[in-house]
Design a protein around this motif. Structure first.
Motif, PDB file in Angstrom:
ATOM      1  N   HIS A 166      -2.989   9.691   2.545  1.00 15.24           N
ATOM      2  CA  HIS A 166      -2.213   8.480   2.830  1.00 15.24           C
ATOM      3  C   HIS A 166      -1.174   8.734   3.928  1.00 15.24           C
ATOM      4  O   HIS A 166      -0.940   7.872   4.775  1.00 15.24           O
ATOM      5  CB  HIS A 166      -1.514   7.969   1.562  1.00 15.24           C
ATOM      6  CG  HIS A 166      -2.373   7.090   0.711  1.00 15.24           C
ATOM      7  ND1 HIS A 166      -2.908   7.487  -0.485  1.00 15.24           N
ATOM      8  CD2 HIS A 166      -2.827   5.820   0.905  1.00 15.24           C
ATOM      9  CE1 HIS A 166      -3.625   6.500  -1.004  1.00 15.24           C
ATOM     10  NE2 HIS A 166      -3.604   5.479  -0.178  1.00 15.24           N
ATOM     11  N   ASN A 223       0.660   2.426  -3.767  1.00 10.52           N
ATOM     12  CA  ASN A 223      -0.466   3.358  -3.850  1.00 10.52           C
ATOM     13  C   ASN A 223      -0.063   4.748  -3.382  1.00 10.52           C
ATOM     14  O   ASN A 223      -0.279   5.739  -4.086  1.00 10.52           O
ATOM     15  CB  ASN A 223      -1.655   2.819  -3.050  1.00 10.52           C
ATOM     16  CG  ASN A 223      -2.075   1.442  -3.554  1.00 10.52           C
ATOM     17  OD1 ASN A 223      -1.732   0.444  -2.949  1.00 10.52           O
ATOM     18  ND2 ASN A 223      -2.768   1.381  -4.671  1.00 10.52           N
ATOM     19  N   HIS A 241      -7.716  -1.397  -2.123  1.00 13.35           N
ATOM     20  CA  HIS A 241      -6.290  -1.749  -2.029  1.00 13.35           C
ATOM     21  C   HIS A 241      -5.784  -1.683  -0.588  1.00 13.35           C
ATOM     22  O   HIS A 241      -4.735  -2.225  -0.275  1.00 13.35           O
ATOM     23  CB  HIS A 241      -5.441  -0.846  -2.949  1.00 13.35           C
ATOM     24  CG  HIS A 241      -5.436   0.607  -2.564  1.00 13.35           C
ATOM     25  ND1 HIS A 241      -5.815   1.625  -3.412  1.00 13.35           N
ATOM     26  CD2 HIS A 241      -5.091   1.230  -1.409  1.00 13.35           C
ATOM     27  CE1 HIS A 241      -5.688   2.783  -2.799  1.00 13.35           C
ATOM     28  NE2 HIS A 241      -5.253   2.572  -1.576  1.00 13.35           N
ATOM     29  N   ASP A 280      -8.271   4.769   5.211  1.00 11.75           N
ATOM     30  CA  ASP A 280      -8.369   4.491   3.771  1.00 11.75           C
ATOM     31  C   ASP A 280      -9.411   3.403   3.534  1.00 11.75           C
ATOM     32  O   ASP A 280      -9.292   2.294   4.059  1.00 11.75           O
ATOM     33  CB  ASP A 280      -6.985   4.028   3.281  1.00 11.75           C
ATOM     34  CG  ASP A 280      -6.873   3.994   1.766  1.00 11.75           C
ATOM     35  OD1 ASP A 280      -7.906   3.845   1.088  1.00 11.75           O
ATOM     36  OD2 ASP A 280      -5.735   4.119   1.279  1.00 11.75           O
ATOM     37  N   HIS A 319       0.834  -1.202   0.000  1.00  7.76           N
ATOM     38  CA  HIS A 319       0.000   0.000   0.000  1.00  7.76           C
ATOM     39  C   HIS A 319       0.876   1.263   0.000  1.00  7.76           C
ATOM     40  O   HIS A 319       0.659   2.198  -0.774  1.00  7.76           O
ATOM     41  CB  HIS A 319      -0.898  -0.051   1.241  1.00  7.76           C
ATOM     42  CG  HIS A 319      -1.979   0.972   1.271  1.00  7.76           C
ATOM     43  ND1 HIS A 319      -2.842   1.084   2.336  1.00  7.76           N
ATOM     44  CD2 HIS A 319      -2.347   1.940   0.401  1.00  7.76           C
ATOM     45  CE1 HIS A 319      -3.691   2.076   2.091  1.00  7.76           C
ATOM     46  NE2 HIS A 319      -3.402   2.609   0.935  1.00  7.76           N
TER      47      HIS A 319
HETATM   48 FE   LIG Z   1      -4.695   3.848  -0.236  1.00  7.90          FE
END
Ligand SMILES: [Fe+2]
Length: 355
Positions: free
Chosen positions: A92, A47, A186, A182, A43
């Motif tokens: 994030h 991401n 994912h 989040d 992640h």
């Molecule tokens: Fe994420």
């Protein structure tokens, strides 16, 4: 804007101006409570790192734009993508900062907010339990879709709010997120499949309330971010003993005498967690320092890295500096290096000896 912080410090300006720099993981991904290292690192690197790389690419494109001649559809497209990428990067970072144990310890699953934040949650939601019930229900309502569950401080509303976000660019105007969860697939699919509700409960059992509480104090102006709470545990506290992934990338492209010697330090028990390394690095066990230190040059900078830039590289750098070597620890380790898209080669343990 030159963005990176232990929340508010600016790094040395040796990278391209305007680069949004990677933030290191503050959680220990191998020791989390029911969230796997594979999930968290994928992640973070793919991401979060992907959003960061996209944001920097978009910003570079915008910096070179001839605004007077660019068609509005292109400006709209770039500015929309910039907003989405920047929102993804920031949320994030708050997400990963919000998770993890204390110091070298894994999360207990029983941590509670510090007093100042607990009082604010009681004031605005009735009790910490009532806040938690609302927040988790709101997060679980996003199951099957995507988005973010956010706890934010709104100066205008004069309170903490649980804010629902359908995407990275969806935010309450003027509010400062202090906790972000989040809810994109994912974030949980590798560990939980489609069971988003189980992921929400597990994420809540991994909260680092100390950092969330610090973010709350920052949001209301009662604290600065210049403290070690926002540095990886065990990383050197002095900035001159650290090097960012972006700085290292630039330094490795420089001429020979300024090019750092690369030292990869890894505990024997962590070798199974490793697949790759930086090209040209020598990999050693910290305990065998008395053997390999003789090979290090005294007239060259030395960049030391480990997996995430916690105490393995931090302790090695402290010892090397104590002995007069110009050593710096890579902030965030090879994990942050991956996140900025840094190149690696397959792991080579041919000179590695355990002790
Ligand atoms: Fe994420």
């Amino acid at each position: 804007m030159h963005v990176q912080k232990p929340l508010s410090k600016s790094p040395p300006q040796s990278t391209a101006p305007g680069t949004v720099m990677v933030r290191p993981l503050l959680l220990k991904p191998q020791w989390m409570n029911g969230l796997s290292e594979r999930l968290l690192v994928s992640h973070y690197e793919n991401n979060y790192g992907g959003a960061l790389r996209r944001l920097n690419d978009i910003r570079a494109r915008l910096a070179g734009l001839d605004w007077a001649r660019t068609p509005s559809f292109e400006i709209n497209g770039l500015k929309r993508e910039e907003l989405i990428a920047a929102g993804s990067v920031i949320l994030h970072e708050i997400y990963f900062d919000s998770l993890g144990g204390h110091g070298d310890n894994p999360p207990t699953g029983h941590a509670e907010p510090p007093a100042g934040l607990a009082q604010a949650l009681e004031r605005d939601f009735g009790s910490v339990g009532a806040w938690r019930a609302e927040f988790t229900t709101m997060a679980k309502a996003l199951a099957g879709g995507s988005g973010w569950a956010i706890l934010a401080w709104s100066e205008r509303l004069g309170r903490l709010v649980n804010q629902w976000a359908a995407d990275h660019a969806h935010g309450l105007a003027g509010a400062a997120p202090i906790l972000a969860l989040d809810m994109y697939e994912h974030a949980y699919h590798l560990d939980f499949g489609a069971k988003a509700a189980a992921y929400v409960d597990q994420a809540l059992a991994n909260l680092n309330w100390e950092r969330i509480g610090a973010r709350y104090l920052l949001a209301i102006g009662e604290r600065t971010g210049d403290d070690e709470l926002f540095l990886p545990f065990g990383a050197p506290s002095r900035q001159e003993a650290r090097i960012s992934a972006e700085e290292l990338k630039v330094a490795l492209e420089s001429d020979n005498d300024r090019r750092p010697v690369l030292l990869d330090v890894c505990l024997p028990r962590d070798l199974p967690r490793r697949k790759d390394m930086l090209a040209g690095a020598a990999m050693h066990a910290p305990a065998a320092l008395s053997h390999w230190i003789k090979e290090l040059p005294r007239d060259r900078p030395i960049a030391v890295y480990c997996i995430c830039g916690f105490q393995v590289s931090g302790t090695a750098v402290a010892e090397l500096r104590r002995r007069g070597y110009n050593a710096r620890a890579l902030i965030g380790g090879i994990t942050a290096w991956h996140a900025i898209g840094g190149a690696t080669v397959p792991l080579d343990t041919s000179i590695y000896e355990g002790a």
